[in-house]
Design a protein around this motif. Structure first.
Motif, mmCIF file in Angstrom:
data_model
loop_
_atom_site.group_PDB
_atom_site.id
_atom_site.type_symbol
_atom_site.label_atom_id
_atom_site.label_comp_id
_atom_site.label_asym_id
_atom_site.label_seq_id
_atom_site.Cartn_x
_atom_site.Cartn_y
_atom_site.Cartn_z
ATOM 1 N N HIS A 116 0.142 -1.201 0.068
ATOM 2 C CA HIS A 116 0.121 0.162 0.071
ATOM 3 C C HIS A 116 1.133 1.420 -0.032
ATOM 4 O O HIS A 116 1.835 1.529 0.943
ATOM 5 C CB HIS A 116 -1.371 -0.395 1.352
ATOM 6 N N ARG B 27 -3.599 4.604 -1.024
ATOM 7 C CA ARG B 27 -3.582 3.159 -1.130
ATOM 8 C C ARG B 27 -3.981 2.368 -1.741
ATOM 9 O O ARG B 27 -3.288 1.241 -2.578
ATOM 10 C CB ARG B 27 -4.487 2.281 0.248
ATOM 11 N N TYR B 28 -4.768 2.725 -3.254
ATOM 12 C CA TYR B 28 -5.440 2.245 -3.794
ATOM 13 C C TYR B 28 -4.737 2.226 -5.125
ATOM 14 O O TYR B 28 -4.091 3.636 -5.504
ATOM 15 C CB TYR B 28 -6.704 3.220 -4.470
ATOM 16 N N GLU C 185 -7.933 -1.791 -4.983
ATOM 17 C CA GLU C 185 -7.156 -3.278 -3.442
ATOM 18 C C GLU C 185 -6.145 -3.704 -4.552
ATOM 19 O O GLU C 185 -6.062 -4.502 -4.253
ATOM 20 C CB GLU C 185 -8.535 -3.363 -2.746
ATOM 21 N N ASN D 178 -4.520 -5.063 -2.936
ATOM 22 C CA ASN D 178 -4.357 -6.385 -1.215
ATOM 23 C C ASN D 178 -5.315 -7.318 -2.212
ATOM 24 O O ASN D 178 -5.670 -8.531 -0.753
ATOM 25 C CB ASN D 178 -3.966 -6.751 -0.435
ATOM 26 N N ARG D 179 -6.253 -7.539 -2.752
ATOM 27 C CA ARG D 179 -7.214 -8.330 -3.319
ATOM 28 C C ARG D 179 -7.055 -8.441 -4.726
ATOM 29 O O ARG D 179 -8.288 -8.455 -5.412
ATOM 30 C CB ARG D 179 -8.821 -7.103 -3.138
ATOM 31 N N THR E 173 -16.951 -2.791 -3.033
ATOM 32 C CA THR E 173 -16.521 -1.641 -1.820
ATOM 33 C C THR E 173 -16.378 -0.499 -3.484
ATOM 34 O O THR E 173 -16.057 0.719 -2.718
ATOM 35 C CB THR E 173 -15.192 -2.045 -1.216
ATOM 36 N N HIS F 206 -13.557 -1.672 -4.982
ATOM 37 C CA HIS F 206 -11.924 -1.481 -4.821
ATOM 38 C C HIS F 206 -11.658 -2.679 -5.478
ATOM 39 O O HIS F 206 -10.776 -3.358 -5.840
ATOM 40 C CB HIS F 206 -11.075 -1.367 -3.559
ATOM 41 N N GLU F 207 -12.435 -3.691 -5.644
ATOM 42 C CA GLU F 207 -12.216 -4.831 -6.465
ATOM 43 C C GLU F 207 -12.038 -5.223 -7.805
ATOM 44 O O GLU F 207 -12.054 -4.057 -8.955
ATOM 45 C CB GLU F 207 -13.860 -5.437 -6.658
ATOM 46 N N ALA G 293 -13.772 -8.067 2.508
ATOM 47 C CA ALA G 293 -13.669 -7.574 0.699
ATOM 48 C C ALA G 293 -13.657 -8.556 0.193
ATOM 49 O O ALA G 293 -12.756 -9.910 0.144
ATOM 50 C CB ALA G 293 -12.363 -7.117 0.868
ATOM 51 N N SER H 156 -6.397 -12.207 -0.381
ATOM 52 C CA SER H 156 -5.732 -11.244 -0.629
ATOM 53 C C SER H 156 -3.759 -12.305 -0.371
ATOM 54 O O SER H 156 -4.178 -13.418 -1.109
ATOM 55 C CB SER H 156 -5.319 -11.204 1.372
#
Ligand SMILES: [Zn+2]
Length: 439
Positions: free
Chosen positions: A172, A218-219, A237, A239-240, A277, A279-280, A379, A383
């Motif tokens: 991040h 972060r994103y 995101e 980490n997804r 969210t 952020h996928e 989420a 991750s």
């Protein structure tokens, strides 16, 4: 990396009689062709500046540095013969040179070659080497998104053993403390290795995985032209963006070949699909691809990912506050749990040196638990900590430790101290040195 330009002369077709040419070099080529045939001519024409540099290098360290600097396999025949002429077959020097020619610098080597390197260096008692050998890790496939990413840079340090560990920071971009911990560790490892005191584990560091977001967000932006607000609202995101537990990189790619999304998310049994969210992603980021390629090649038995976390108001939150948390390898859960507990114990033993008035840097480890709250909301998407610990058909599970460095706002002195503390936990426990203490 830039390859040096190579002078290319036109290669004359095979001739039965000499032709008149005014270029002296070409005369020499033709004379040689008459006396030695086309193979020798091809070699002469292929003569490269790198081969000349190898021949002029003052010592073997300089030769190995030149080979590593190419950033990948060396294919130039003239350089390869120059290297082979320097070292006799069967020697460690020749072996190392051959690996550098074949694979490039050490972060690009497969695990089998690194294990061999470790055995040779300890058996032959190589002179202390500082490590810190860098390489850019490329994604395995070309993708239009690659142009938006920054290179993923990895650093190799030899260990006392064949056992391998990977440490990353900067997942991040809004958590610079993680990058600072891994960069500081890089400096300490270089000093220790140069002094002949390498860590127990052979290790690769990636200080800033998603470097394009460093210090920004972060994103990860979906589009490089989008505003900071758009990235905050709907960025990816990072980490997804991993395949499902149990899947290899190739499994995710096979879905694409079949016309399906690269990434799919299936909630655990009995759980509903979490709310979206924004952020996928249904596609791995270029940085994720590079990381997975490295993990599948390097085959570490443990991974640490260094993040940073704000300090909650009120009661400490299990697994949602600063601390040390582990997702144990699912095929060896006890060892992973034990590693996390030893790291936490080391941290707590030295936390008293932090400035007074600073909250416990391990307050998320409520009751000395090193696991995440199983009831915490998840989420959509997998991750690193859900993907790496599950074994696949080509590798074992990898215990994955997440270090959450506390965010102390503008308090630079306290930040420095807590970063040093987390760095030392990684150095002294996660990487060794005593094998008896490394189950
Ligand atoms: Zn984070």
């Amino acid at each position: 990396m830039e390859r040096e330009p190579r002078t290319s002369l036109p290669v004359p077709a095979r001739q039965t009689a000499p032709v008149a040419v005014s270029v002296p070099a070409l005369d020499r080529v033709l004379a040689l062709q008459r006396s030695a045939g086309n193979a020798a001519v091809t070699r002469l024409l292929a003569r490269s500046p790198l081969a000349d540099q190898v021949k002029a290098a003052p010592d073997k360290g300089a030769v190995f540095a030149l080979l590593r600097k190419q950033g990948g396999p060396v294919t130039d025949a003239d350089t390869i013969s120059a290297v082979q002429a320097l070292y006799a077959q069967g020697t460690d020097d020749r072996w190392l040179a051959d690996q550098l020619v074949t694979y490039g610098p050490e972060p690009l080597w497969p695990a089998t070659a690194l294990a061999d390197r470790s055995r040779r260096s300890t058996a032959g008692k190589w002179a202390p080497e500082p490590g810190n050998i860098s390489a850019v890790i490329a994604p395995p496939d070309k993708d239009p998104d690659d142009a938006n990413a920054k290179p993923v840079v990895a650093y190799f340090f030899p260990g006392q053993s064949e056992r391998r560990a990977l440490i990353i920071g900067g997942v991040h971009g809004s958590e610079p403390q993680g990058v600072e911990v891994v960069e500081s560790l890089r400096g300490e490892l270089e000093k220790a290795c140069a002094a002949g005191k390498p860590p127990y584990f052979t290790v690769i560091l990636i200080p800033a995985l998603n470097a394009r977001t460093r210090g920004k967000s972060r994103y990860v932006p979906r589009d490089p032209k989008e505003s900071a607000k758009q990235t905050l609202d709907q960025g990816i995101e990072p980490n997804r963006s991993f395949p499902a537990p149990g899947e290899d990189y190739a499994d995710a790619r096979a879905r694409v070949a079949a016309g399906k999304p690269e990434l799919v998310y299936t909630p655990p049994p009995g759980q509903k699909m979490p709310a979206a969210t924004g952020h996928e992603t249904s596609k791995m980021l270029p940085e994720t691809r590079a990381l997975i390629a490295l993990i599948e090649r390097f085959s570490p038995e443990r991974i640490a990912s260094v993040h940073a976390h704000g300090i909650s108001a009120g009661d400490a939150k299990v697994g949602d506050d600063p601390g040390i948390f582990v997702d144990p390898a699912t095929d060896d859960a006890a060892a992973g749990e034990q590693l996390g507990k030893r790291m936490l114990a080391e941290g707590k033993a030295h936390a008293g040196q932090l400035p007074t008035g600073r909250k416990d840097p391990f307050r998320g480890n409520v009751g000395d638990s090193v696991t995440y709250d199983p009831n915490a909301p998840h989420a959509r998407g997998y991750s690193l900590g859900s993907w790496a610990p599950a074994p696949t058909k080509t590798r074992k599970g990898i215990s994955t430790v997440t270090v959450e460095v506390p965010q102390y706002g503008g308090d630079a002195a306290a930040t420095q101290q807590v970063e040093n503390l987390d760095r030392d936990i990684l150095l002294n426990i996660f990487l060794g040195p005593n094998p008896k203490q490394n189950p």
